[in-house]
Design an enzyme around this catalytic site. Structure first.
Site, PDB file in Angstrom:
ATOM      1  N   HIS A 109      -3.610   6.894   2.154  1.00 46.42           N
ATOM      2  CA  HIS A 109      -3.992   5.560   1.672  1.00 46.42           C
ATOM      3  C   HIS A 109      -5.358   5.223   2.263  1.00 46.42           C
ATOM      4  O   HIS A 109      -5.624   5.502   3.430  1.00 46.42           O
ATOM      5  CB  HIS A 109      -2.935   4.554   2.137  1.00 46.42           C
ATOM      6  CG  HIS A 109      -3.327   3.136   1.915  1.00 46.42           C
ATOM      7  ND1 HIS A 109      -3.719   2.665   0.678  1.00 46.42           N
ATOM      8  CD2 HIS A 109      -3.412   2.079   2.769  1.00 46.42           C
ATOM      9  CE1 HIS A 109      -4.010   1.374   0.785  1.00 46.42           C
ATOM     10  NE2 HIS A 109      -3.837   1.003   2.043  1.00 46.42           N
ATOM     11  N   ASN A 128     -10.148  -0.642  -0.680  1.00 45.36           N
ATOM     12  CA  ASN A 128      -8.688  -0.510  -0.640  1.00 45.36           C
ATOM     13  C   ASN A 128      -8.113  -1.065  -1.948  1.00 45.36           C
ATOM     14  O   ASN A 128      -8.104  -2.275  -2.156  1.00 45.36           O
ATOM     15  CB  ASN A 128      -8.161  -1.285   0.577  1.00 45.36           C
ATOM     16  CG  ASN A 128      -6.659  -1.192   0.723  1.00 45.36           C
ATOM     17  OD1 ASN A 128      -5.958  -0.722  -0.173  1.00 45.36           O
ATOM     18  ND2 ASN A 128      -6.154  -1.659   1.863  1.00 45.36           N
ATOM     19  N   CYS A 184       0.811  -1.229   0.000  1.00 45.57           N
ATOM     20  CA  CYS A 184       0.000   0.000   0.000  1.00 45.57           C
ATOM     21  C   CYS A 184       0.840   1.274   0.000  1.00 45.57           C
ATOM     22  O   CYS A 184       0.317   2.359  -0.258  1.00 45.57           O
ATOM     23  CB  CYS A 184      -0.945  -0.020   1.193  1.00 45.57           C
ATOM     24  SG  CYS A 184      -2.046  -1.431   1.138  1.00 45.57           S
TER      25      CYS A 184
HETATM   26  O1  UT7 Z   1      -3.948  -1.523   3.274  1.00 39.39           O
HETATM   27  C1  UT7 Z   1      -3.336  -2.541   3.959  1.00 39.39           C
HETATM   28  C2  UT7 Z   1      -3.400  -2.293   5.360  1.00 39.39           C
HETATM   29  N1  UT7 Z   1      -4.577  -2.915   5.932  1.00 39.39           N
HETATM   30  C3  UT7 Z   1      -5.240  -2.279   6.850  1.00 39.39           C
HETATM   31  O2  UT7 Z   1      -4.941  -1.158   7.172  1.00 39.39           O
HETATM   32  C4  UT7 Z   1      -6.362  -3.024   7.539  1.00 39.39           C
HETATM   33  C5  UT7 Z   1      -6.313  -2.738   9.004  1.00 39.39           C
HETATM   34  N2  UT7 Z   1      -7.339  -3.473   9.783  1.00 39.39           N
HETATM   35  C6  UT7 Z   1      -8.633  -3.150   9.677  1.00 39.39           C
HETATM   36  O3  UT7 Z   1      -9.016  -2.264   8.940  1.00 39.39           O
HETATM   37  C7  UT7 Z   1      -9.587  -3.858  10.608  1.00 39.39           C
HETATM   38  O4  UT7 Z   1      -8.859  -4.622  11.533  1.00 39.39           O
HETATM   39  C8  UT7 Z   1     -10.597  -4.782   9.859  1.00 39.39           C
HETATM   40  C9  UT7 Z   1     -11.585  -3.933   9.098  1.00 39.39           C
HETATM   41  C10 UT7 Z   1      -9.849  -5.703   8.911  1.00 39.39           C
HETATM   42  C11 UT7 Z   1     -11.378  -5.619  10.857  1.00 39.39           C
HETATM   43  O5  UT7 Z   1     -12.050  -4.782  11.779  1.00 39.39           O
HETATM   44  P1  UT7 Z   1     -11.952  -5.044  13.354  1.00 39.39           P
HETATM   45  O6  UT7 Z   1     -12.777  -4.038  14.004  1.00 39.39           O
HETATM   46  O7  UT7 Z   1     -10.482  -5.081  13.705  1.00 39.39           O
HETATM   47  O8  UT7 Z   1     -12.608  -6.450  13.487  1.00 39.39           O
HETATM   48  P2  UT7 Z   1     -11.989  -7.803  14.083  1.00 39.39           P
HETATM   49  O9  UT7 Z   1     -11.026  -8.412  13.145  1.00 39.39           O
HETATM   50  O10 UT7 Z   1     -11.546  -7.560  15.505  1.00 39.39           O
HETATM   51  O11 UT7 Z   1     -13.261  -8.726  14.160  1.00 39.39           O
HETATM   52  C12 UT7 Z   1     -14.370  -8.396  15.019  1.00 39.39           C
HETATM   53  C13 UT7 Z   1     -15.466  -9.398  14.778  1.00 39.39           C
HETATM   54  C14 UT7 Z   1     -14.983 -10.847  14.820  1.00 39.39           C
HETATM   55  O12 UT7 Z   1     -16.007 -11.634  15.399  1.00 39.39           O
HETATM   56  P3  UT7 Z   1     -15.939 -12.054  16.946  1.00 39.39           P
HETATM   57  O13 UT7 Z   1     -14.673 -12.838  17.102  1.00 39.39           O
HETATM   58  O14 UT7 Z   1     -15.929 -10.757  17.719  1.00 39.39           O
HETATM   59  O15 UT7 Z   1     -17.185 -12.874  17.131  1.00 39.39           O
HETATM   60  C15 UT7 Z   1     -14.861 -11.214  13.371  1.00 39.39           C
HETATM   61  O16 UT7 Z   1     -15.019 -12.592  13.150  1.00 39.39           O
HETATM   62  O17 UT7 Z   1     -16.011  -9.213  13.490  1.00 39.39           O
HETATM   63  C16 UT7 Z   1     -16.007 -10.456  12.777  1.00 39.39           C
HETATM   64  N3  UT7 Z   1     -15.846 -10.156  11.359  1.00 39.39           N
HETATM   65  C17 UT7 Z   1     -16.885  -9.884  10.561  1.00 39.39           C
HETATM   66  N4  UT7 Z   1     -18.193  -9.818  10.787  1.00 39.39           N
HETATM   67  C18 UT7 Z   1     -18.992  -9.503   9.753  1.00 39.39           C
HETATM   68  C19 UT7 Z   1     -14.692 -10.071  10.642  1.00 39.39           C
HETATM   69  N5  UT7 Z   1     -14.978  -9.772   9.372  1.00 39.39           N
HETATM   70  C20 UT7 Z   1     -16.327  -9.635   9.294  1.00 39.39           C
HETATM   71  C21 UT7 Z   1     -17.210  -9.319   8.249  1.00 39.39           C
HETATM   72  N6  UT7 Z   1     -18.528  -9.266   8.527  1.00 39.39           N
HETATM   73  N7  UT7 Z   1     -16.781  -9.064   6.990  1.00 39.39           N
END
Ligand code: UT7
Length: 336
Positions: A261, A291, A120
């Site tokens: 980004h 993204n 990125c």
């Molecule tokens: O450009 C490259 C660099 N990349 C980034 O900058 C990405 C950085 N990270 C992020 O933007 C965030 O971490 C994400 C958007 C990827 C994820 O958001 P989060 O708030 O960190 O969610 P999480 O991974 O902590 O997951 C929270 C919950 C989990 O369920 P439980 O364990 O709490 O029951 C996940 O399984 O959300 C669940 N989950 C989803 N639920 C519905 C993960 N993906 C999804 C989804 N829909 N698509």
């Protein structure tokens, strides 16, 4: 043909062109593919829809479309370009480089070029690399392209990654600035390889060459520890931007356009708050494109321009964080 190296001169972006494929993948579409919801995606990322290529369309195709628009804007022929840098993590193939494919498809006779891999942050790194050739006087015109077909390396059964990314490209032309007050001012880039295991595509390289097993184990797809990347991104993007402002004696309110980004709207908002930026200066288009990795910053430049937020002489701050970890910031005065 390169020229003998001379004293450095100010370098400007003289033209911008972008391209996204027409096909849309909306959150409603994704709700039918994986267990997710528009509400979750919007609240956690800010993404509403992204553009996805049709089968057979590759990174070089998006890159060439964006490059043609940049050339047309400046009234240049492909043969006016002396070097082509393609920032991408999804090259058409391992080799030849996508820069070679773009050179051929464009008809940029006499140009040389190469791909630059920094995920990125690759567009910012390529921008700085390309600028060196102009600053030294080695080249008059360098084409820098950020392009990715992220849909080619996503597992559309993994809801944690497939909702995040889209396909797209942006191209800029770099030339010497006849007005020393316009153009690139400063850059601040760094990598931290200890973060390599937080966002990566393990299969297909020399460590894990493609086999039936690597494919069965889905090693040819993006793997991400979202929270680890999120924490690093929030900290590092603000840290680099703050350093950039301090060492150039600039306040957040002096920035006319902050073009970061586009990985997550929450990362952008956290950075903007920490820098005390004016809300209207913060450029966000993640809702429309997701993204697009190396494509996000030039695509966001285009959004800023269309919204009337990018005018000649404006002070612009660019920032990125991505896989590697890679991070970067650049300061410039918009020149076209
Ligand atoms: O450009 C490259 C660099 N990349 C980034 O900058 C990405 C950085 N990270 C992020 O933007 C965030 O971490 C994400 C958007 C990827 C994820 O958001 P989060 O708030 O960190 O969610 P999480 O991974 O902590 O997951 C929270 C919950 C989990 O369920 P439980 O364990 O709490 O029951 C996940 O399984 O959300 C669940 N989950 C989803 N639920 C519905 C993960 N993906 C999804 C989804 N829909 N698509």
């Amino acid at each position: 043909m390169s020229q003998p190296v001379r004293a450095t001169q100010r370098v400007k972006i003289s033209a911008l062109g972008t391209y996204v494929p027409p096909r849309l993948l909306t959150n409603a579409d994704l709700e039918k593919m994986v267990e997710t919801s528009n509400e979750w995606i919007m609240s956690r990322t800010g993404i509403r829809e992204r553009h996805i290529v049709d089968p057979g369309v590759a990174t070089s195709d998006l890159a060439v479309a964006a490059a043609k628009r940049a050339l047309a804007e400046r009234g240049l022929e492909p043969s006016d370009i002396e070097a082509i840098l393609v920032a991408t993590v999804t090259p058409d193939m391992f080799f030849p480089s996508t820069a070679c494919l773009v050179q051929h498809k464009l008809g940029a006779d006499g140009a040389w070029g190469f791909d630059l891999s920094a995920a990125c942050s690759a567009f910012l790194y390529a921008l700085q690399t390309g600028a060196q050739f102009v600053a030294t006087g080695a080249h008059k015109r360098v084409l820098v392209i950020g392009a990715d077909v992220m849909s080619s390396i996503l597992d559309y059964s993994d809801r944690s990654t497939c909702i995040l990314f889209g396909d797209g490209a942006g191209a800029v032309i770099l030339e010497a600035s006849e007005d020393d007050s316009l153009g690139l001012i400063d850059f601040l880039h760094e990598v931290d390889g200890s973060g390599g295991c937080s966002l990566f595509m393990p299969g297909g390289g020399s460590l894990h060459p493609s086999t039936h097993e690597t494919v069965d184990q889905k090693m040819h797809y993006v793997h991400q520890d979202g929270q680890a990347v999120f924490k690093y991104a929030v900290r590092k993007m603000a840290e680099l931007c703050e350093k950039m402002l301090v060492r150039n004696g600039i306040k957040g309110t002096d920035i006319a356009a902050f073009i970061p980004h586009q990985a997550n709207k929450r990362i952008i908002s956290a950075t903007a708050d920490r820098l005390s930026l004016r809300p209207e200066s913060v450029i966000v288009n993640i809702d429309r494109y997701g993204n697009t990795t190396a494509g996000t910053i030039p695509l966001a430049m285009e959004t800023a321009r269309q919204d009337g937020k990018l005018k000649k002489g404006d002070l612009v701050l660019l920032a990125s964080v991505g896989a590697g970890f890679t991070a970067g910031a650049a300061l410039l005065r918009w020149a076209c």
